[in-house]
Scaffold this motif. Structure first.
Motif, PDB file in Angstrom:
ATOM      1  N   LEU A   5       0.821  -1.206   0.000  1.00  0.00           N
ATOM      2  CA  LEU A   5       0.000   0.000   0.000  1.00  0.00           C
ATOM      3  C   LEU A   5       0.860   1.263   0.000  1.00  0.00           C
ATOM      4  O   LEU A   5       0.519   2.250  -0.651  1.00  0.00           O
ATOM      5  N   LYS A  53       3.769   1.545  -1.348  1.00  0.00           N
ATOM      6  CA  LYS A  53       4.266   1.674  -2.721  1.00  0.00           C
ATOM      7  C   LYS A  53       3.200   2.262  -3.636  1.00  0.00           C
ATOM      8  O   LYS A  53       3.506   3.014  -4.572  1.00  0.00           O
ATOM      9  N   ALA A  54       1.926   1.943  -3.348  1.00  0.00           N
ATOM     10  CA  ALA A  54       0.813   2.448  -4.173  1.00  0.00           C
ATOM     11  C   ALA A  54       0.365   3.839  -3.751  1.00  0.00           C
ATOM     12  O   ALA A  54      -0.525   4.417  -4.385  1.00  0.00           O
ATOM     13  N   ARG A  83      -0.709   4.787  -0.442  1.00  0.00           N
ATOM     14  CA  ARG A  83      -1.648   4.885   0.674  1.00  0.00           C
ATOM     15  C   ARG A  83      -0.914   4.716   1.992  1.00  0.00           C
ATOM     16  O   ARG A  83      -0.211   3.734   2.205  1.00  0.00           O
ATOM     17  N   GLU A  91      -7.020  -6.067 -10.410  1.00  0.00           N
ATOM     18  CA  GLU A  91      -6.766  -4.996  -9.456  1.00  0.00           C
ATOM     19  C   GLU A  91      -6.601  -5.566  -8.054  1.00  0.00           C
ATOM     20  O   GLU A  91      -7.096  -6.643  -7.737  1.00  0.00           O
ATOM     21  N   TRP A  92      -5.916  -4.801  -7.218  1.00  0.00           N
ATOM     22  CA  TRP A  92      -5.850  -5.101  -5.800  1.00  0.00           C
ATOM     23  C   TRP A  92      -6.868  -4.221  -5.087  1.00  0.00           C
ATOM     24  O   TRP A  92      -6.899  -3.007  -5.296  1.00  0.00           O
ATOM     25  N   PHE A 135      -5.666  -0.468  -6.400  1.00  0.00           N
ATOM     26  CA  PHE A 135      -4.451  -0.141  -7.134  1.00  0.00           C
ATOM     27  C   PHE A 135      -4.038  -1.350  -7.966  1.00  0.00           C
ATOM     28  O   PHE A 135      -4.573  -2.444  -7.815  1.00  0.00           O
ATOM     29  N   ARG A 136      -3.060  -1.145  -8.841  1.00  0.00           N
ATOM     30  CA  ARG A 136      -2.508  -2.226  -9.661  1.00  0.00           C
ATOM     31  C   ARG A 136      -1.078  -2.504  -9.214  1.00  0.00           C
ATOM     32  O   ARG A 136      -0.323  -1.586  -8.919  1.00  0.00           O
ATOM     33  N   ASP A 137      -0.733  -3.777  -9.156  1.00  0.00           N
ATOM     34  CA  ASP A 137       0.631  -4.200  -8.845  1.00  0.00           C
ATOM     35  C   ASP A 137       0.834  -5.540  -9.538  1.00  0.00           C
ATOM     36  O   ASP A 137       0.502  -6.593  -8.994  1.00  0.00           O
TER      37      ASP A 137
END
Length: 335
Positions: A88, A90-91, A93, A133-134, A169-171
């Motif tokens: 999170l 890294k995204a 948040r 998606e996550w 988010f995308r990972d």
């Protein structure tokens, strides 16, 4: 992970996770207070990058923390929270102290269902992967069904749609099965260490025919098998977390989960055979840990899934000689 950091965490766990505290948290009583105290220690941000306010440790560095949490009997999903917070961060948040479980979602319509989430009833949020998606989903918005092994601590959760997510988010680098495998293997390895220690203590104290039952050869054989299974599971779990970043390798994580599942089944069976009827009583903490072993074994990837994943990867190698198998283990699975 330096010894001083690990020792500080273990001392805190000893105070916060004694047997009575674990029993209370398993029922949901004072679970939020216990988590707040754990989170205040700062170890849950071990994998969060330095620039985001964390310690910036790698998964390999944080493995002893995951092992210690499993050994102490922490009811909450500690390893999953640490990994989720790194993802999170890294995204973009920032965490606000939530306990986060990670669980794969079951496909089917618009409903999002996560079955038998270990510690899901005690978590604030669940991180799952859904249609590329996550999604970060609040447990409070989910329809709950009590878990099989820990009815008040774990749960199957279902949300009406992805609109319930508080963050998405995308990972593409993260594999949810690998994350669950690595986290669960580490927890199982720690729990096996605790079960082994409890069993050794019991056979040293238990007297029969005027001497401790640990002196009987048959009992020593059982203990040696337990020690072998526990030690090999710890070693495999360490390999499963052997990564320089915060995400585990898929094949190594599958190896760790497969070994932990095989070892956990035997350790739990031998421990209860040695303890006899007293092993299933509420007064003894043994059941708290053997239930965890069976729960972690049943969630996420099964032994068949992990073995198939490893077998398919091996068969993709050229040839099928013993040298090919050794090269596969050395290059693909070794830390």
């Amino acid at each position: 992970m330096t010894d001083s950091l690990l020792e500080g965490f273990e001392r805190a766990l000893a105070d916060l996770c004694d047997d009575d505290a674990v029993r209370r948290s398993e029922t949901g009583e004072a679970a939020a207070t216990q988590w707040a105290a754990i989170d205040a220690l700062g170890y849950t941000n071990a994998l969060v990058p330095d620039e985001c306010g964390g310690a910036g440790l790698s998964l390999a560095d944080a493995f002893p923390l995951f092992l210690a949490a499993g050994r102490a009997g922490l009811s909450h999903p500690f390893a999953e929270t640490a990994i989720a917070r790194a993802m999170l961060a890294k995204a973009g948040r920032e965490s606000s102290g939530e306990c986060i479980a990670i669980a794969p979602a079951v496909a089917g319509g618009d409903h999002i269902a996560c079955r038998n989430v270990a510690g899901g009833a005690l978590a604030d949020l669940v991180l799952t992967q859904w249609r590329g998606e996550w999604l970060l989903l609040p447990v409070s918005a989910a329809l709950r069904t009590p878990g099989v092994y820990r009815p008040q601590a774990s749960a199957s959760l279902q949300w009406r749609s992805a609109d319930a997510a508080v963050f998405r988010f995308r990972d593409d680098e993260a594999d949810i099965m690998a994350i669950c495998n690595a986290a669960h293997a580490a927890g199982m390895a720690g729990a096996m260490q605790r079960v082994l220690a409890m069993t050794v203590g019991y056979v040293n104290d238990r007297q029969q025919f005027g001497r401790a039952i640990s002196q009987f050869q048959a009992m020593q054989q059982e203990l040696s098998v337990m020690a072998e299974q526990s030690s090999s599971s710890v070693f495999a779990a360490r390999i499963g977390c052997a990564a320089q970043g915060h995400l585990p390798d898929v094949l190594r994580a599958a190896t760790a989960k497969l070994r932990a599942c095989e070892g956990g089944e035997r350790v739990a069976a031998i421990a209860h055979a040695v303890h006899g009827a007293i092993g299933i009583t509420e007064e003894l903490a043994l059941g708290l840990f053997t239930r965890r072993l069976h729960e972690w074994r049943s969630v996420g990837c099964s032994e068949t899934y992990c073995a198939t994943l490893l077998g398919d990867a091996l068969l993709r190698q050229d040839g099928a000689s013993s040298q090919v198998i050794l090269d596969f283990a050395r290059t693909q699975l070794a830390a």
